[in-house]
Design a protein around this motif. Structure first.
Motif, PDB file in Angstrom:
ATOM      1  N   ASP A 293       0.829  -1.206   0.000  1.00 28.57           N
ATOM      2  CA  ASP A 293       0.000   0.000   0.000  1.00 28.57           C
ATOM      3  C   ASP A 293       0.865   1.259   0.000  1.00 28.57           C
ATOM      4  OD1 ASP A 293      -2.324  -1.506   0.005  1.00 28.57           O
ATOM      5  OD2 ASP A 293      -2.773  -1.156   2.131  1.00 28.57           O
ATOM      6  N   HIS A 294       2.006   1.199   0.688  1.00 32.74           N
ATOM      7  CA  HIS A 294       2.894   2.354   0.777  1.00 32.74           C
ATOM      8  C   HIS A 294       4.001   2.341  -0.284  1.00 32.74           C
ATOM      9  CE1 HIS A 294       1.209   2.355   4.942  1.00 32.74           C
ATOM     10  NE2 HIS A 294       1.146   3.633   4.655  1.00 32.74           N
ATOM     11  N   THR A 295       4.412   1.145  -0.701  1.00 33.70           N
ATOM     12  CA  THR A 295       5.503   0.984  -1.663  1.00 33.70           C
ATOM     13  C   THR A 295       5.075  -0.074  -2.681  1.00 33.70           C
ATOM     14  OG1 THR A 295       7.049   1.425   0.153  1.00 33.70           O
ATOM     15  CG2 THR A 295       7.991   0.536  -1.885  1.00 33.70           C
ATOM     16  N   PRO A 296       4.380   0.340  -3.739  1.00 36.55           N
ATOM     17  CA  PRO A 296       3.809  -0.634  -4.679  1.00 36.55           C
ATOM     18  C   PRO A 296       4.826  -1.514  -5.399  1.00 36.55           C
ATOM     19  CG  PRO A 296       2.846   1.543  -5.010  1.00 36.55           C
ATOM     20  CD  PRO A 296       3.978   1.716  -4.043  1.00 36.55           C
ATOM     21  N   ASN A 297       6.058  -1.039  -5.548  1.00 34.77           N
ATOM     22  CA  ASN A 297       7.078  -1.813  -6.257  1.00 34.77           C
ATOM     23  C   ASN A 297       8.329  -1.931  -5.378  1.00 34.77           C
ATOM     24  OD1 ASN A 297       8.276  -3.264  -8.299  1.00 34.77           O
ATOM     25  ND2 ASN A 297       8.986  -1.439  -9.381  1.00 34.77           N
TER      26      ASN A 297
ATOM     27  N   THR B 162       5.966 -11.275  -6.209  1.00 30.72           N
ATOM     28  CA  THR B 162       5.046 -11.688  -7.278  1.00 30.72           C
ATOM     29  C   THR B 162       3.771 -10.846  -7.247  1.00 30.72           C
ATOM     30  OG1 THR B 162       5.905 -13.937  -7.293  1.00 30.72           O
ATOM     31  CG2 THR B 162       3.668 -13.629  -8.152  1.00 30.72           C
ATOM     32  N   ALA B 163       3.231 -10.623  -6.062  1.00 37.65           N
ATOM     33  CA  ALA B 163       2.020  -9.799  -5.934  1.00 37.65           C
ATOM     34  C   ALA B 163       2.303  -8.369  -6.381  1.00 37.65           C
ATOM     35  CB  ALA B 163       1.513  -9.826  -4.498  1.00 37.65           C
TER      36      ALA B 163
ATOM     37  N   GLN C  11       1.455  -4.771 -13.134  1.00 36.28           N
ATOM     38  CA  GLN C  11       0.987  -5.142 -14.477  1.00 36.28           C
ATOM     39  C   GLN C  11      -0.493  -4.822 -14.633  1.00 36.28           C
ATOM     40  OE1 GLN C  11       2.039  -9.262 -14.729  1.00 36.28           O
ATOM     41  NE2 GLN C  11       4.191  -8.845 -15.158  1.00 36.28           N
ATOM     42  N   ASN C  12      -1.279  -5.009 -13.575  1.00 35.81           N
ATOM     43  CA  ASN C  12      -2.700  -4.687 -13.647  1.00 35.81           C
ATOM     44  C   ASN C  12      -2.953  -3.191 -13.700  1.00 35.81           C
ATOM     45  OD1 ASN C  12      -3.397  -7.389 -13.612  1.00 35.81           O
ATOM     46  ND2 ASN C  12      -3.671  -7.452 -11.386  1.00 35.81           N
ATOM     47  N   ALA C  13      -2.027  -2.402 -13.132  1.00 41.34           N
ATOM     48  CA  ALA C  13      -2.177  -0.943 -13.143  1.00 41.34           C
ATOM     49  C   ALA C  13      -1.785  -0.362 -14.478  1.00 41.34           C
ATOM     50  CB  ALA C  13      -1.346  -0.336 -12.016  1.00 41.34           C
TER      51      ALA C  13
END
Length: 160
Positions: free
Chosen positions: A117-121, A150-151, A157-159
Motif C-alpha cells: 500500500d505504501h511501496t507498490p514496487n 510476485t504480488a 501489471q494490472n495498473a
C-alpha cells in the motif's frame, strides 16, 4: 470486570460489542466477533501472527486493547478477498507455495499489504524489512518473499 462499549469498522462492516475492559483486540476479534483469521501465537508481540491493519497501519492485535479501537477501521485477512476473488497477495501466496502450516500466513499477508500500500514496487530488501516482525518456522522465508514480490509485479501489471 467492567464492560465497555466498542464500535469499529471490521473489513467494511460496522461492529459494536460490549467487552471486558482490558480485552485485547485479538481476543475481541476471535472470541466476541468470530473473525479467527488473526492468530494468537506468542501473545507477547514478537511473532506477528496476530497482525491486523488499523487505520492503514500494521498493528499487533495481541498488544492492542480493543477499547482503544473505537471508531477505527480494522482490516484482517478475512476482509481482503472481494466477491470470492482472492486478493493478489493471497493468490501469490498460493501460487508460489508460500505457506506450509499456514499459522504465520495471516500476519505475513497483512505486513505485506501495508508494504505494498505504501511501496507498490518494493525491492527485495524492502520486503525482507517489512516482514521482519513476523516469525515463520516452516518456509525458510524465501517463498514468502517471492510471493510478495510476485504480488507487487502482478499489481504493477494490472495498473499498466
Amino acid at each position: 470486570m467492567a464492560k465497555v462499549p466498542v464500535q469499529f469498522t471490521l473489513n467494511g462492516a460496522e461492529k459494536a460489542e460490549f467487552i471486558d475492559s482490558g480485552t485485547t483486540l485479538l481476543h475481541a476479534l476471535r472470541d466476541k466477533i468470530g473473525d479467527t483469521s488473526p492468530k494468537g501465537g506468542c501473545h507477547q508481540g514478537t511473532c506477528g501472527a496476530c497482525s491486523v491493519i488499523i487505520d492503514g497501519e500494521l498493528r499487533l492485535s495481541c498488544l492492542t486493547l480493543a477499547e482503544t479501537c473505537s471508531g477505527a477501521a480494522i482490516t484482517t485477512t478475512s476482509g481482503l478477498s472481494e466477491g470470492g476473488v482472492l486478493h493478489p497477495l493471497q493468490r501469490a501466496f498460493l501460487d508460489v507455495f508460500a505457506t506450509q502450516c499456514g499459522f504465520c500466513t495471516p500476519g505475513m499477508i497483512m505486513a505485506a499489504k501495508v508494504l505494498l500500500d505504501h511501496t507498490p514496487n518494493p525491492s527485495r530488501d524492502e520486503v525482507v524489512e517489512a516482514l521482519s516482525g513476523n516469525i515463520c518456522r516452516c518456509t525458510g522465508y524465501e517463498p514468502i518473499i517471492q510471493a510478495v514480490l510476485t504480488a507487487a509485479r502482478s499489481n504493477s501489471q494490472n495498473a499498466a
